[in-house]
Design a protein around this motif. Structure first.
Motif, PDB file in Angstrom:
ATOM      1  N   ASP A 181       0.820  -1.216   0.000  1.00  0.00           N
ATOM      2  CA  ASP A 181       0.000   0.000   0.000  1.00  0.00           C
ATOM      3  C   ASP A 181       0.855   1.269   0.000  1.00  0.00           C
ATOM      4  O   ASP A 181       0.343   2.350  -0.245  1.00  0.00           O
ATOM      5  N   TRP A 182       2.151   1.133   0.263  1.00  0.00           N
ATOM      6  CA  TRP A 182       3.001   2.317   0.234  1.00  0.00           C
ATOM      7  C   TRP A 182       3.618   2.540  -1.145  1.00  0.00           C
ATOM      8  O   TRP A 182       4.025   3.646  -1.491  1.00  0.00           O
ATOM      9  N   ARG A 183       3.723   1.484  -1.943  1.00  0.00           N
ATOM     10  CA  ARG A 183       4.450   1.596  -3.210  1.00  0.00           C
ATOM     11  C   ARG A 183       3.920   2.707  -4.113  1.00  0.00           C
ATOM     12  O   ARG A 183       4.712   3.456  -4.682  1.00  0.00           O
ATOM     13  N   PRO A 184       2.592   2.858  -4.268  1.00  0.00           N
ATOM     14  CA  PRO A 184       2.129   3.972  -5.107  1.00  0.00           C
ATOM     15  C   PRO A 184       2.522   5.335  -4.538  1.00  0.00           C
ATOM     16  O   PRO A 184       2.865   6.256  -5.287  1.00  0.00           O
ATOM     17  N   GLU A 185       2.505   5.462  -3.212  1.00  0.00           N
ATOM     18  CA  GLU A 185       2.901   6.723  -2.577  1.00  0.00           C
ATOM     19  C   GLU A 185       4.382   7.004  -2.816  1.00  0.00           C
ATOM     20  O   GLU A 185       4.800   8.154  -2.987  1.00  0.00           O
ATOM     21  N   ARG A 186       5.153   5.929  -2.797  1.00  0.00           N
ATOM     22  CA  ARG A 186       6.579   6.103  -3.039  1.00  0.00           C
ATOM     23  C   ARG A 186       6.815   6.521  -4.492  1.00  0.00           C
ATOM     24  O   ARG A 186       7.695   7.321  -4.776  1.00  0.00           O
ATOM     25  N   LEU A 187       6.002   6.000  -5.387  1.00  0.00           N
ATOM     26  CA  LEU A 187       6.080   6.435  -6.781  1.00  0.00           C
ATOM     27  C   LEU A 187       5.782   7.929  -6.868  1.00  0.00           C
ATOM     28  O   LEU A 187       6.451   8.664  -7.599  1.00  0.00           O
ATOM     29  N   ALA A 188       4.794   8.365  -6.079  1.00  0.00           N
ATOM     30  CA  ALA A 188       4.450   9.795  -6.073  1.00  0.00           C
ATOM     31  C   ALA A 188       5.647  10.631  -5.639  1.00  0.00           C
ATOM     32  O   ALA A 188       5.916  11.700  -6.196  1.00  0.00           O
ATOM     33  N   LYS A 189       6.392  10.131  -4.647  1.00  0.00           N
ATOM     34  CA  LYS A 189       7.597  10.830  -4.200  1.00  0.00           C
ATOM     35  C   LYS A 189       8.615  10.938  -5.324  1.00  0.00           C
ATOM     36  O   LYS A 189       9.266  11.961  -5.510  1.00  0.00           O
ATOM     37  N   LYS A 190       8.746   9.853  -6.081  1.00  0.00           N
ATOM     38  CA  LYS A 190       9.724   9.845  -7.168  1.00  0.00           C
ATOM     39  C   LYS A 190       9.319  10.814  -8.277  1.00  0.00           C
ATOM     40  O   LYS A 190      10.162  11.477  -8.877  1.00  0.00           O
ATOM     41  N   VAL A 191       8.017  10.886  -8.543  1.00  0.00           N
ATOM     42  CA  VAL A 191       7.535  11.829  -9.559  1.00  0.00           C
ATOM     43  C   VAL A 191       7.797  13.258  -9.082  1.00  0.00           C
ATOM     44  O   VAL A 191       8.264  14.105  -9.843  1.00  0.00           O
ATOM     45  N   GLU A 192       7.540  13.476  -7.806  1.00  0.00           N
ATOM     46  CA  GLU A 192       7.781  14.802  -7.236  1.00  0.00           C
ATOM     47  C   GLU A 192       9.270  15.166  -7.304  1.00  0.00           C
ATOM     48  O   GLU A 192       9.629  16.320  -7.528  1.00  0.00           O
ATOM     49  N   ALA A 193      10.113  14.160  -7.139  1.00  0.00           N
ATOM     50  CA  ALA A 193      11.559  14.398  -7.181  1.00  0.00           C
ATOM     51  C   ALA A 193      12.070  14.603  -8.604  1.00  0.00           C
ATOM     52  O   ALA A 193      13.226  14.978  -8.784  1.00  0.00           O
ATOM     53  N   GLY A 194      11.225  14.328  -9.614  1.00  0.00           N
ATOM     54  CA  GLY A 194      11.636  14.651 -10.985  1.00  0.00           C
ATOM     55  C   GLY A 194      11.629  13.508 -11.977  1.00  0.00           C
ATOM     56  O   GLY A 194      12.165  13.653 -13.077  1.00  0.00           O
ATOM     57  N   ALA A 195      11.036  12.364 -11.637  1.00  0.00           N
ATOM     58  CA  ALA A 195      11.047  11.236 -12.574  1.00  0.00           C
ATOM     59  C   ALA A 195      10.162  11.523 -13.779  1.00  0.00           C
ATOM     60  O   ALA A 195       9.034  11.993 -13.633  1.00  0.00           O
ATOM     61  N   ASP A 196      10.691  11.269 -14.981  1.00  0.00           N
ATOM     62  CA  ASP A 196       9.905  11.410 -16.213  1.00  0.00           C
ATOM     63  C   ASP A 196       9.366  10.064 -16.673  1.00  0.00           C
ATOM     64  O   ASP A 196       8.333   9.988 -17.312  1.00  0.00           O
ATOM     65  N   PHE A 197      10.133   8.998 -16.410  1.00  0.00           N
ATOM     66  CA  PHE A 197       9.646   7.668 -16.775  1.00  0.00           C
ATOM     67  C   PHE A 197      10.018   6.677 -15.675  1.00  0.00           C
ATOM     68  O   PHE A 197      10.915   6.926 -14.870  1.00  0.00           O
TER      69      PHE A 197
END
Lengths: 332, 177
Positions: A181-197
């Motif tokens: 249940d945390w993995r999607p939130e962690r993805l959100a962190k990565k997007v916020e940090a600048g992930a494009d793909f």
């Protein structure tokens, strides 16, 4: 050919051909290169050749499994100069922030346009468990740092960069790894940090992955980042058992291992490919999936078969030669 | 090779897991300690900065060392990470779990212990004030603060002194820290 709307209204940031492919709404295919234990560039070219015709970009692993191979940056430098589209993998295990930022500049100078920021497997799983763990930054620090270098033209320290590196930034995700249940939130962190793909870890559990993508869509992340699903063929039930017990973050459900065990030895390779194609066909239908990342360790020759049978690259693209250099393409 | 179970990150002292599994009282303890340190530190520092630093370090080694297996990074964020010290992660991650978490929720490196981030995530749900802090993008560790007193660094503002490049990006995106 792709069902998902193209995310990120952001402008094109790099000269990456992978970025162009994804932004054009096409279903992207990337594949993992087996980095050689050799100082001969021909070994890199040979390994890349089997992949280049059937994918949009080639990932060069960076000390995968904490084992020493030719470095990702050198594989990428060789292949980029030969005209291939490459994805540089940068881990946090082996280098500190000074070395990593220097490498990002160097890679961009040599023509590398895609970077995948990863934490890295621990040294204890590799063949040199006595090595020092660096982990000066984590993958999110690395992403934000690379993003700062590109967008703001400064190092982490704030010191200006004369010509910022124009990079298409990637991160990894583990949809089938706890805490689920945390993995999607962690993805959100990565997007916020600048992930494009995003390139995910192996996905053998499609149901688990569907639940993950449901949450990702709830958070609106599929519109902000391109998601490429990690897939790969199994060689045998023994290989599957090894992968799920020894390789961190890989989970293979029992029914897939049983399916591999049921077929006779001569058909195991075929069955592994069939399972992989089936998984690709299933994940393609999920909204928010923009491509696949094929990891076929020591069976690179199977990649083209998988891509062809899954009908991923259109005939035109296959004839054009995927990510191969222009001179290797068929005459137009 | 030495067994990873003997790594410094794997140590758990008596009752410490039980205490951490009740993060709410720890939140109050954190607030109380913070208030106390902010008041006492300037007075003590006026008497002797050196002795103050030593006393603070002893206090942290004993109290935080016992409960949290504190690794003395000198920039404590454990109230933002589910009352679980992130430096107990062998990879020293500050922003959440790596992709190597085992399917029984155990650590990739130390197979005997639970992943500290799995524990942090579960504990954060029981917290009242700081549970949502798990979403904060934590800046890179300042290794110059290793072995210093995190309490002293907090009052002096050294622990929130992040690299200029990090800060500019955070400001531009309107994210915390």
């Amino acid at each position: 050919m792709n069902h998902s709307p193209s995310p990120s209204p952001r402008p094109i940031r790099s000269e990456s051909r992978l970025e162009q492919t994804l932004r054009s709404g096409r279903f992207a295919v990337t594949a993992e290169l087996n980095a050689p234990d050799s100082a001969d560039p021909q070994d890199v070219y040979r390994n890349a050749l089997v992949l280049s015709k059937c994918c949009h970009a080639i990932n060069a692993t960076d000390g995968a499994g904490a084992n020493c191979h030719m470095s990702s940056i050198s594989c990428c430098a060789l292949l980029t100069r030969a005209g291939y589209e490459t994805v540089l993998q940068v881990n946090c295990r082996d280098r500190n922030r000074i070395a990593i930022q220097g490498d990002l500049l160097g890679a961009a100078a040599m023509g590398v346009r895609n970077v995948l920021c990863i934490t890295g497997d621990d040294v204890s799983v590799g063949d040199q468990p006595g090595a020092k763990r660096v982990f000066d930054m984590d993958s999110i620090h690395l992403l934000r740092t690379a993003c700062t270098m590109r967008d703001r033209g400064v190092f982490l320290s704030g010191r200006p960069i004369a010509t910022p590196p124009r990079l298409f930034l990637g991160a990894v995700a583990g949809p089938c790894t706890p805490p689920y249940d945390w993995r999607p939130e962690r993805l959100a962190k990565k997007v916020e940090a600048g992930a494009d793909f995003i390139q995910t870890q192996f996905c053998f559990n499609v149901e688990r992955f569907k639940a993950y993508m449901g949450r990702v869509r709830d958070l609106g992340l599929h519109e902000r980042v391109f998601i490429l699903i990690g897939v790969g063929p199994l060689r045998s039930e023994r290989a599957a058992e090894y992968m799920r017990t020894k390789i961190p973050g890989v989970w293979i459900p029992d029914d897939i291992v049983d399916r591999m065990a049921r077929v006779p030895r001569s058909q195991k390779r075929e069955e592994g490919i069939r399972i992989c194609v089936e998984i690709i066909e299933q994940v393609r239908e999920i909204e928010g999936v923009h491509g696949v990342h094929v990891m076929a360790y020591r069976q690179e020759e199977a990649v083209s078969e998988i891509i062809e049978r899954a009908g991923l690259l259109s005939l035109g693209e296959l004839e054009a030669g995927g990510c191969a250099p222009a001179d290797a393409r068929s005459p137009q | 090779m030495p067994d990873p179970a003997y790594m410094a990150e794997a140590r758990r002292l008596l009752c410490s897991e039980w205490i951490k599994d009740h993060p709410r009282p720890l939140e109050y303890l954190y607030r109380l300690t913070k208030r106390g340190v902010v008041r006492v530190y300037p007075l003590m520092k006026r008497i002797s900065p050196r002795i103050t630093e030593r006393l603070m370090i002893w206090g942290e080694v004993i109290l935080k060392g016992w409960i949290f297996n504190c690794q003395m990074c000198g920039q404590c964020i454990l109230h933002s990470t589910g009352m679980t010290c992130p430096m107990n992660c062998p990879k020293k991650l500050r922003n959440g779990p790596c992709g190597g978490v085992r399917h029984d929720n155990h650590c990739e490196v130390i197979a005997e212990t639970l992943c500290v981030w799995v524990q942090a995530w579960e504990r954060s749900h029981d917290m009242r004030f700081y549970g949502d802090d798990m979403r904060i993008l934590q800046p890179p560790v300042n290794h110059a603060l290793q072995s210093m007193s995190a309490w002293a660094n907090m009052v002096e503002g050294r622990d929130t002194d992040v690299p200029a490049g990090w800060e500019s990006a955070a400001r531009a995106e309107g994210t915390d820290r």
